[in-house]
Each structure stands twice: as structure tokens, then as C-alpha cells.
Scaffold this motif. Structure first.
Motif, PDB file in Angstrom:
ATOM      1  N   ALA A 170       0.834  -1.204   0.000  1.00 35.40           N
ATOM      2  CA  ALA A 170       0.000   0.000   0.000  1.00 35.40           C
ATOM      3  C   ALA A 170       0.868   1.252   0.000  1.00 35.40           C
ATOM      4  O   ALA A 170       1.945   1.277   0.592  1.00 35.40           O
ATOM      5  N   GLY A 171       0.388   2.280  -0.689  1.00 34.32           N
ATOM      6  CA  GLY A 171       1.045   3.584  -0.624  1.00 34.32           C
ATOM      7  C   GLY A 171       2.095   3.849  -1.680  1.00 34.32           C
ATOM      8  O   GLY A 171       2.776   4.872  -1.621  1.00 34.32           O
ATOM      9  N   LEU A 172       2.221   2.962  -2.678  1.00 35.29           N
ATOM     10  CA  LEU A 172       3.217   3.184  -3.721  1.00 35.29           C
ATOM     11  C   LEU A 172       2.781   4.321  -4.640  1.00 35.29           C
ATOM     12  O   LEU A 172       1.662   4.328  -5.161  1.00 35.29           O
ATOM     13  N   THR A 173       3.668   5.286  -4.839  1.00 35.55           N
ATOM     14  CA  THR A 173       3.451   6.376  -5.783  1.00 35.55           C
ATOM     15  C   THR A 173       4.805   6.989  -6.105  1.00 35.55           C
ATOM     16  O   THR A 173       5.838   6.501  -5.626  1.00 35.55           O
ATOM     17  N   ASP A 174       4.801   8.014  -6.914  1.00 31.32           N
ATOM     18  CA  ASP A 174       6.033   8.721  -7.250  1.00 31.32           C
ATOM     19  C   ASP A 174       6.755   9.101  -5.957  1.00 31.32           C
ATOM     20  O   ASP A 174       6.170   9.716  -5.064  1.00 31.32           O
ATOM     21  N   SER A 175       8.037   8.748  -5.861  1.00 29.67           N
ATOM     22  CA  SER A 175       8.788   8.988  -4.623  1.00 29.67           C
ATOM     23  C   SER A 175       8.815  10.458  -4.229  1.00 29.67           C
ATOM     24  O   SER A 175       8.875  10.795  -3.045  1.00 29.67           O
ATOM     25  N   LYS A 231       6.463  12.494  -4.302  1.00 21.86           N
ATOM     26  CA  LYS A 231       5.214  12.881  -3.653  1.00 21.86           C
ATOM     27  C   LYS A 231       5.093  12.320  -2.233  1.00 21.86           C
ATOM     28  O   LYS A 231       4.096  12.552  -1.558  1.00 21.86           O
ATOM     29  N   LEU A 232       6.090  11.588  -1.802  1.00 23.75           N
ATOM     30  CA  LEU A 232       6.085  10.991  -0.466  1.00 23.75           C
ATOM     31  C   LEU A 232       7.043  11.743   0.451  1.00 23.75           C
ATOM     32  O   LEU A 232       8.051  12.285  -0.001  1.00 23.75           O
ATOM     33  N   THR A 233       6.742  11.738   1.728  1.00 24.72           N
ATOM     34  CA  THR A 233       7.671  12.308   2.690  1.00 24.72           C
ATOM     35  C   THR A 233       8.875  11.382   2.838  1.00 24.72           C
ATOM     36  O   THR A 233       8.812  10.189   2.496  1.00 24.72           O
ATOM     37  N   LEU A 291       8.725   2.489   3.285  1.00 22.87           N
ATOM     38  CA  LEU A 291       8.408   1.637   2.151  1.00 22.87           C
ATOM     39  C   LEU A 291       9.640   0.897   1.617  1.00 22.87           C
ATOM     40  O   LEU A 291       9.518  -0.193   1.052  1.00 22.87           O
ATOM     41  N   TYR A 292      10.810   1.465   1.805  1.00 25.08           N
ATOM     42  CA  TYR A 292      12.054   0.901   1.254  1.00 25.08           C
ATOM     43  C   TYR A 292      12.251  -0.572   1.652  1.00 25.08           C
ATOM     44  O   TYR A 292      12.401  -1.430   0.780  1.00 25.08           O
ATOM     45  N   PRO A 293      12.228  -0.913   2.945  1.00 22.65           N
ATOM     46  CA  PRO A 293      12.399  -2.335   3.293  1.00 22.65           C
ATOM     47  C   PRO A 293      11.196  -3.186   2.915  1.00 22.65           C
ATOM     48  O   PRO A 293      11.349  -4.380   2.625  1.00 22.65           O
ATOM     49  N   LEU A 294      10.003  -2.590   2.902  1.00 21.70           N
ATOM     50  CA  LEU A 294       8.810  -3.361   2.515  1.00 21.70           C
ATOM     51  C   LEU A 294       8.914  -3.830   1.068  1.00 21.70           C
ATOM     52  O   LEU A 294       8.586  -4.970   0.736  1.00 21.70           O
ATOM     53  N   ILE A 354       6.945   0.795 -11.162  1.00 18.04           N
ATOM     54  CA  ILE A 354       7.830   1.946 -11.400  1.00 18.04           C
ATOM     55  C   ILE A 354       7.886   2.811 -10.146  1.00 18.04           C
ATOM     56  O   ILE A 354       8.953   3.321  -9.783  1.00 18.04           O
ATOM     57  N   SER A 355       6.746   2.976  -9.474  1.00 17.09           N
ATOM     58  CA  SER A 355       6.736   3.720  -8.202  1.00 17.09           C
ATOM     59  C   SER A 355       7.699   3.091  -7.210  1.00 17.09           C
ATOM     60  O   SER A 355       8.463   3.794  -6.541  1.00 17.09           O
ATOM     61  N   ALA A 356       7.653   1.766  -7.115  1.00 21.35           N
ATOM     62  CA  ALA A 356       8.539   1.054  -6.188  1.00 21.35           C
ATOM     63  C   ALA A 356      10.001   1.293  -6.554  1.00 21.35           C
ATOM     64  O   ALA A 356      10.844   1.527  -5.678  1.00 21.35           O
ATOM     65  N   ALA A 357      10.305   1.252  -7.852  1.00 19.08           N
ATOM     66  CA  ALA A 357      11.676   1.503  -8.295  1.00 19.08           C
ATOM     67  C   ALA A 357      12.106   2.924  -7.962  1.00 19.08           C
ATOM     68  O   ALA A 357      13.243   3.159  -7.532  1.00 19.08           O
ATOM     69  N   SER A 358      11.206   3.884  -8.131  1.00 17.32           N
ATOM     70  CA  SER A 358      11.552   5.275  -7.839  1.00 17.32           C
ATOM     71  C   SER A 358      11.856   5.458  -6.356  1.00 17.32           C
ATOM     72  O   SER A 358      12.755   6.224  -5.989  1.00 17.32           O
ATOM     73  N   ILE A 359      11.150   4.738  -5.504  1.00 12.51           N
ATOM     74  CA  ILE A 359      11.376   4.841  -4.058  1.00 12.51           C
ATOM     75  C   ILE A 359      12.730   4.240  -3.684  1.00 12.51           C
ATOM     76  O   ILE A 359      13.501   4.829  -2.925  1.00 12.51           O
ATOM     77  N   LEU A 360      13.031   3.055  -4.224  1.00 13.22           N
ATOM     78  CA  LEU A 360      14.325   2.440  -3.923  1.00 13.22           C
ATOM     79  C   LEU A 360      15.474   3.345  -4.363  1.00 13.22           C
ATOM     80  O   LEU A 360      16.439   3.556  -3.624  1.00 13.22           O
ATOM     81  N   ALA A 361      15.382   3.866  -5.586  1.00 11.70           N
ATOM     82  CA  ALA A 361      16.463   4.704  -6.112  1.00 11.70           C
ATOM     83  C   ALA A 361      16.604   5.990  -5.308  1.00 11.70           C
ATOM     84  O   ALA A 361      17.727   6.423  -4.987  1.00 11.70           O
ATOM     85  N   LYS A 362      15.483   6.604  -4.952  1.00  9.60           N
ATOM     86  CA  LYS A 362      15.514   7.870  -4.207  1.00  9.60           C
ATOM     87  C   LYS A 362      16.111   7.683  -2.818  1.00  9.60           C
ATOM     88  O   LYS A 362      16.981   8.466  -2.393  1.00  9.60           O
TER      89      LYS A 362
END
Length: 202
Positions: free
Chosen positions: A43-48, A50-52, A59-62, A135-143
Motif C-alpha cells: 500500500a502507498g506506492l506512488t512517485d517517490s 510525492k512521499l515524505t 516503504l524501502y524495506p517493505l 515503477i513507483s517502487a523503483a523510484s522509491i528504492l532509487a531515491k
């Protein structure tokens, strides 16, 4: 790289791919690729962007725990200076995709072009980090990965404020860059850095 148990169920292994760090004056450009597991939704995946930071860190370890496979790769500063930032970004994304295990059968790339040399067919999706969860998940990991690198650089070079601006050309970064000069991690091919180097060589 990490792999969890998965069930093909006759479906393609689709990787979402994104990169972070085209704009900064310092540090590597980082890319990530993620194959999500439909049986383990996140839950909560979106463009990194737009997240705090707190939400991204949660979300990173999830993502790493629940994904079928994930990968983080990069292009070094020397490669950015040699190839230019666009080609270095493409290189980082191709590395992220190609080191996934199991190998993806298809890749969804954030943006308007696909990197060459992928192990699978691919499709570019503009604003894909808002449209495709992988892609959202990838953006979070990279960020998160790149932000952590900037925090580590801040410890090594506390005068530059890297933990605050993450290497982007903010007024603070430009002021400190002018005051203290470039470090080895600064991108020599980027104009503010190149101008300073020219001035110092005169």
C-alpha cells in the motif's frame, strides 16, 4: 539484489524501472528495477517525490521484502562526465534491469525513452511513477538509496550541506561550491562546476 519465492501463474515477469539524480551537481545517478509480487501488495506506492522522507524510508524495506526481485544500480561520476547525464542514466537503468534475478520478461521504463541493451523488451511510460506501481517502487528504492549516499557525503564534507540539498544546484549548494570549490564527487561536465574549474585554472 534479493529474491523472494514466486509463482509464475502464466504471467510475465514485468519490471518497473526508474532513476534518480539527473539534476544534481554531485554524486552518482542511481537507478532501480523492481518486479512486484501480485500476491504481496504494498500500500502507498506512488512517485517517490510525492512521499515524505519518512514514508519513503518505511516503504524501502517493505519493497525489498515483498518484491519478487529488486535491483539497484548506478553510473559513476566519471561515466556521467564521459557519456553525458542522459546516456549515464540509460546505462544505470540497463544495469538495474539486467542484474535482476529472475530476469524480467518485460520492462516498464519511467520517461519517454528506453535504455539500449536490455535483456528483455521494454516500454517507456511518461509519468510512469504515478501510473505503474512497479515503477513507483523503483523510484522509491532509487531515491532512498541516493539520499543515503548524500547523507554519507555530508558527514565526509559537512561544509557543503549535502544532507539538505541532496546535491541539487540550490542557492546554498552554489554558495558553498563557490566558497570551498568542487570535491572529487562533483560532476565536472555540469556548468556551475565547469565554470568554477575554469576560473581556478586561469
Amino acid at each position: 539484489m534479493q529474491i523472494q519465492g514466486f509463482d509464475f501463474r502464466g504471467q510475465q515477469l514485468v519490471a518497473g524501472v526508474d532513476e534518480v539524480g539527473r539534476g544534481p551537481l554531485v554524486g552518482r545517478v542511481v537507478a532501480a528495477a523492481v518486479i512486484l509480487d501480485p500476491s504481496k501488495p504494498i500500500a502507498g506506492l506512488t512517485d517517490s517525490k510525492k512521499l515524505t522522507e519518512k514514508k519513503r524510508e518505511a516503504l524501502y524495506p517493505l519493497i525489498q521484502e515483498r518484491a519478487l526481485a529488486w535491483s539497484i544500480a548506478w553510473a559513476e561520476v566519471a561515466e556521467i562526465d564521459e557519456l553525458n547525464i542522459l546516456h549515464a542514466s540509460m546505462l544505470a537503468m540497463s544495469r538495474a534491469v539486467n542484474q535482476l534475478t529472475p530476469a524480467p520478461e518485460y520492462a516498464l521504463i519511467d520517461g519517454n525513452r528506453c535504455p539500449p541493451g536490455l535483456v528483455c523488451p521494454s516500454e517507456a511510460i511518461v509519468k510512469g511513477d504515478l501510473k505503474e506501481p512497479s515503477i513507483s517502487a523503483a523510484s522509491i528504492l532509487a531515491k532512498v538509496y541516493r539520499d543515503r549516499e548524500m547523507k554519507a557525503l555530508d558527514v565526509e564534507y559537512p561544509d557543503y550541506g549535502f544532507a539538505q540539498h541532496k546535491g541539487y544546484p540550490t542557492p546554498l549548494h552554489l554558495e558553498r561550491l563557490k566558497k570551498y570549490g568542487p570535491i572529487s564527487e562533483h560532476r565536472r561536465s555540469f556548468k556551475p562546476v565547469a565554470r568554477l574549474l575554469e576560473q581556478h585554472s586561469v
